[in-house]
Design a protein around this motif. Structure first.
Motif, PDB file in Angstrom:
ATOM      1  N   ILE A 286      39.352  47.606 -63.309  1.00  0.00           N
ATOM      2  CA  ILE A 286      39.330  48.194 -61.968  1.00  0.00           C
ATOM      3  C   ILE A 286      37.985  48.849 -61.697  1.00  0.00           C
ATOM      4  CG2 ILE A 286      40.333  50.009 -60.512  1.00  0.00           C
ATOM      5  CD1 ILE A 286      43.039  49.353 -61.784  1.00  0.00           C
TER       6      ILE A 286
ATOM      7  N   GLU B 139      43.813  51.730 -54.523  1.00  0.00           N
ATOM      8  CA  GLU B 139      44.570  50.568 -54.050  1.00  0.00           C
ATOM      9  C   GLU B 139      44.851  49.603 -55.197  1.00  0.00           C
ATOM     10  OE1 GLU B 139      43.815  46.673 -51.216  1.00  0.00           O
ATOM     11  OE2 GLU B 139      42.819  48.557 -50.685  1.00  0.00           O
ATOM     12  N   PHE B 140      43.842  49.349 -56.032  1.00  0.00           N
ATOM     13  CA  PHE B 140      44.023  48.427 -57.155  1.00  0.00           C
ATOM     14  C   PHE B 140      44.981  49.002 -58.202  1.00  0.00           C
ATOM     15  CE2 PHE B 140      39.553  46.616 -56.221  1.00  0.00           C
ATOM     16  CZ  PHE B 140      40.097  45.694 -55.339  1.00  0.00           C
TER      17      PHE B 140
ATOM     18  N   LYS C  36      39.400  52.060 -52.909  1.00  0.00           N
ATOM     19  CA  LYS C  36      39.738  50.729 -53.405  1.00  0.00           C
ATOM     20  C   LYS C  36      40.296  50.815 -54.823  1.00  0.00           C
ATOM     21  CE  LYS C  36      39.326  47.346 -51.706  1.00  0.00           C
ATOM     22  NZ  LYS C  36      40.226  46.561 -50.815  1.00  0.00           N
TER      23      LYS C  36
ATOM     24  N   TRP D 228      46.189  45.326 -64.431  1.00  0.00           N
ATOM     25  CA  TRP D 228      44.754  45.425 -64.678  1.00  0.00           C
ATOM     26  C   TRP D 228      44.433  46.638 -65.537  1.00  0.00           C
ATOM     27  CZ3 TRP D 228      42.080  44.331 -59.280  1.00  0.00           C
ATOM     28  CH2 TRP D 228      42.253  42.973 -58.970  1.00  0.00           C
TER      29      TRP D 228
ATOM     30  N   THR E 278      48.347  48.253 -56.635  1.00  0.00           N
ATOM     31  CA  THR E 278      48.724  46.856 -56.410  1.00  0.00           C
ATOM     32  C   THR E 278      48.580  45.967 -57.637  1.00  0.00           C
ATOM     33  OG1 THR E 278      46.490  46.377 -55.589  1.00  0.00           O
ATOM     34  CG2 THR E 278      48.158  46.983 -53.960  1.00  0.00           C
ATOM     35  N   HIS E 279      47.840  46.427 -58.646  1.00  0.00           N
ATOM     36  CA  HIS E 279      47.624  45.598 -59.840  1.00  0.00           C
ATOM     37  C   HIS E 279      47.880  46.413 -61.114  1.00  0.00           C
ATOM     38  CE1 HIS E 279      45.982  42.144 -57.661  1.00  0.00           C
ATOM     39  NE2 HIS E 279      45.337  43.012 -56.913  1.00  0.00           N
TER      40      HIS E 279
ATOM     41  N   LYS F  45      35.519  46.227 -60.824  1.00  0.00           N
ATOM     42  CA  LYS F  45      35.770  45.606 -59.526  1.00  0.00           C
ATOM     43  C   LYS F  45      35.335  46.491 -58.360  1.00  0.00           C
ATOM     44  CE  LYS F  45      39.406  42.326 -60.735  1.00  0.00           C
ATOM     45  NZ  LYS F  45      38.648  41.153 -60.231  1.00  0.00           N
TER      46      LYS F  45
END
Length: 224
Positions: A193, A180-181, A177, A188, A184-185, A196
């Motif tokens: 991250i 992925e962050f 994850k 951030w 995709t972000h 999260k």
């Protein structure tokens, strides 16, 4: 639509609706319609610096036959396929994100398919709980309440199915994850991250990420 035959590495597969094969480049293969009937197919190819790592993540040797796909993949494929072939082609970074999501869905599809039927009542609640609560503190005792089995027994069953313990699965899930962050972000912060995905100590998060992927989150982000 329709059904076809795929020959790959001296093996033959029937490929019908909602089935597919993922294979590495330069793997000899051939395919044709079954009994010369109509057979409509589609394909997607991709390459990049993370391909080998993603292949290992999927357990991909030379090829992976997918005989049944999940509803999530069934909904995802037409949507992204339309975006990729439309005149308004998404940017390369966006394409990378969508392909990464596709790989994650394939992995999840294989995880659920490969669960032993006599263990699903234990492993499935654990997997579902982790996917919903990975950002929170998760303990063996919490999972034991979910499965209604002892920690020792549930961990033994889970490890037999996945070859890792539930908490090791949790760590792996958090790291995936995090990747992925990072993809995709880009806006951030690394600390955000980490929080999260359940790490409230930034040093611990960076250390675990480096242990898993042999690079830091910051370097990974620069690399992509």
């Amino acid at each position: 639509m329709g059904t076809g035959v795929v020959n790959i590495e001296n093996q033959q597969f029937l490929l019908g609706p909602n089935q597919g094969i993922l294979f590495r480049p330069r793997i000899p293969h051939e395919y044709h319609p079954l009994d010369q009937k109509n057979w409509k197919t589609a394909f997607l190819s991709f390459d990049g610096t993370l391909c080998e790592e993603l292949a290992q993540y999927l357990g991909l040797k030379d090829f992976l036959y997918i005989d049944r796909i999940s509803p999530e993949i069934m909904a995802f494929i037409p949507e992204i396929f339309h975006d990729f072939i439309s005149s308004n082609t998404v940017s390369l970074p966006d394409q990378s994100v969508e392909i990464y999501k596709f790989i994650m869905l394939l992995h999840q599809n294989n995880v659920f398919k490969d669960l032993h039927s006599n263990a699903t009542h234990i492993t499935l609640p654990i997997v579902n709980y982790i996917s919903d609560h990975y950002s929170e503190k998760v303990s063996n005792e919490q999972l034991s309440k979910i499965t209604s089995y002892s920690v020792t027994y549930q961990n033994r069953v889970f490890k037999k199915a996945f070859d890792i313990t539930p908490l090791e699965y949790l760590t792996n899930y958090r790291m995936k994850k995090a990747k992925e962050f990072l993809l995709t972000h880009p806006e951030w912060e690394i600390n955000t991250i980490g929080n999260k995905v359940g790490f409230h100590n930034i040093s611990h998060f960076i250390s675990q990420f480096k242990k898993t992927y042999h690079t830091t989150p910051t370097k990974f982000r620069r690399f992509i």
